[in-house]
Design an enzyme around this catalytic site. Sequence first.
Site, short mmCIF file in Angstrom:
data_model
loop_
_atom_site.label_atom_id
_atom_site.label_comp_id
_atom_site.label_asym_id
_atom_site.label_seq_id
_atom_site.Cartn_x
_atom_site.Cartn_y
_atom_site.Cartn_z
N ASP A 39 0.85 -1.19 0.00
CA ASP A 39 0.00 0.00 0.00
C ASP A 39 0.89 1.24 0.00
OD1 ASP A 39 -3.22 0.52 1.01
OD2 ASP A 39 -1.81 2.20 1.12
N ILE A 40 0.49 2.24 -0.77
CA ILE A 40 1.30 3.46 -0.91
C ILE A 40 1.29 4.29 0.37
CG2 ILE A 40 -0.48 5.06 -1.76
CD1 ILE A 40 1.55 5.85 -3.97
N ASN A 96 -12.94 -3.27 2.17
CA ASN A 96 -13.94 -2.22 2.36
C ASN A 96 -14.89 -2.18 1.17
OD1 ASN A 96 -12.67 -1.39 4.77
ND2 ASN A 96 -11.21 -0.16 3.61
N VAL A 105 -10.94 2.94 -3.66
CA VAL A 105 -10.56 2.47 -4.99
C VAL A 105 -11.55 1.38 -5.40
CG1 VAL A 105 -8.78 1.38 -6.40
CG2 VAL A 105 -8.11 3.00 -4.62
N HIS A 109 -10.09 -5.38 -3.52
CA HIS A 109 -8.77 -5.62 -2.93
C HIS A 109 -8.92 -6.07 -1.50
CE1 HIS A 109 -9.85 -1.35 -2.65
NE2 HIS A 109 -9.24 -1.31 -1.48
N HIS A 111 -6.99 -5.88 2.04
CA HIS A 111 -5.89 -5.29 2.80
C HIS A 111 -5.34 -6.38 3.71
CE1 HIS A 111 -6.93 -0.90 2.17
NE2 HIS A 111 -8.12 -1.42 1.95
P1 5GP Z 1 -9.70 1.36 0.15
O1 5GP Z 1 -9.74 2.74 0.75
O2 5GP Z 1 -10.41 1.34 -1.20
O3 5GP Z 1 -10.19 0.27 1.05
O4 5GP Z 1 -8.18 1.03 -0.11
C1 5GP Z 1 -7.45 1.63 -1.12
C2 5GP Z 1 -6.00 1.61 -0.70
O5 5GP Z 1 -5.21 1.88 -1.84
C3 5GP Z 1 -5.63 2.66 0.35
O6 5GP Z 1 -5.11 2.02 1.51
C4 5GP Z 1 -4.59 3.53 -0.36
O7 5GP Z 1 -3.54 3.95 0.48
C5 5GP Z 1 -4.09 2.62 -1.46
N1 5GP Z 1 -3.64 3.31 -2.66
C6 5GP Z 1 -4.23 4.37 -3.27
N2 5GP Z 1 -3.55 4.73 -4.37
C7 5GP Z 1 -2.50 3.88 -4.45
C8 5GP Z 1 -1.42 3.76 -5.39
O8 5GP Z 1 -1.29 4.48 -6.38
N3 5GP Z 1 -0.52 2.76 -5.16
C9 5GP Z 1 -0.63 1.92 -4.09
N4 5GP Z 1 0.31 0.98 -3.95
N5 5GP Z 1 -1.63 2.01 -3.19
C10 5GP Z 1 -2.56 2.97 -3.38
#
Ligand code: 5GP
Length: 123
Positions: A39-40, A96, A105, A109, A111
Amino acid sequence: MPTDADRSPRSDCLFCRIARGELPSQVVVDDEDLMAFHDIAPRSPTHILIIPRAHIPSAADLTEDDGPLLGRLFATAARIAREQGIADAGYRIVSNVGRWGGQTVDHLHLHLMGGRAFSWPPG
Ligand code: 5GP
Ligand code: ZN
């Protein structure tokens, strides 16, 4: 239950673009039908995302036919947890869904988070 949703890669999807190598990521696993990368913005010492290559918007779009894929996603998470040395202490797997679920996103995915203790329930 079959799905008629189009799951081909989308040029407007961040994780489809990462899966195709169009955007860089710190790759952990690169398999035929799934991928894992760091994760970034990690929220724990270990924070790895595991995604199907297919564009599936969220867990809400899964069907019973996705059982084998889901098995591979979770088995991969477990293998990564062992390899990262977080398995013995325990870890958390989260997916999520939607706005109130905290999804940012719209590509399914998991986590995989570990390296510290987590509270329950999530905030
Ligand atoms: P969500 O909020 O949809 O459950 O998780 C999305 C995750 O993607 C977040 O933890 C966020 O930090 C990660 N994320 C967003 N943009 C990028 C990216 O460009 N690269 C990577 N590796 N992770 C990302
Ligand atoms: Zn996608």
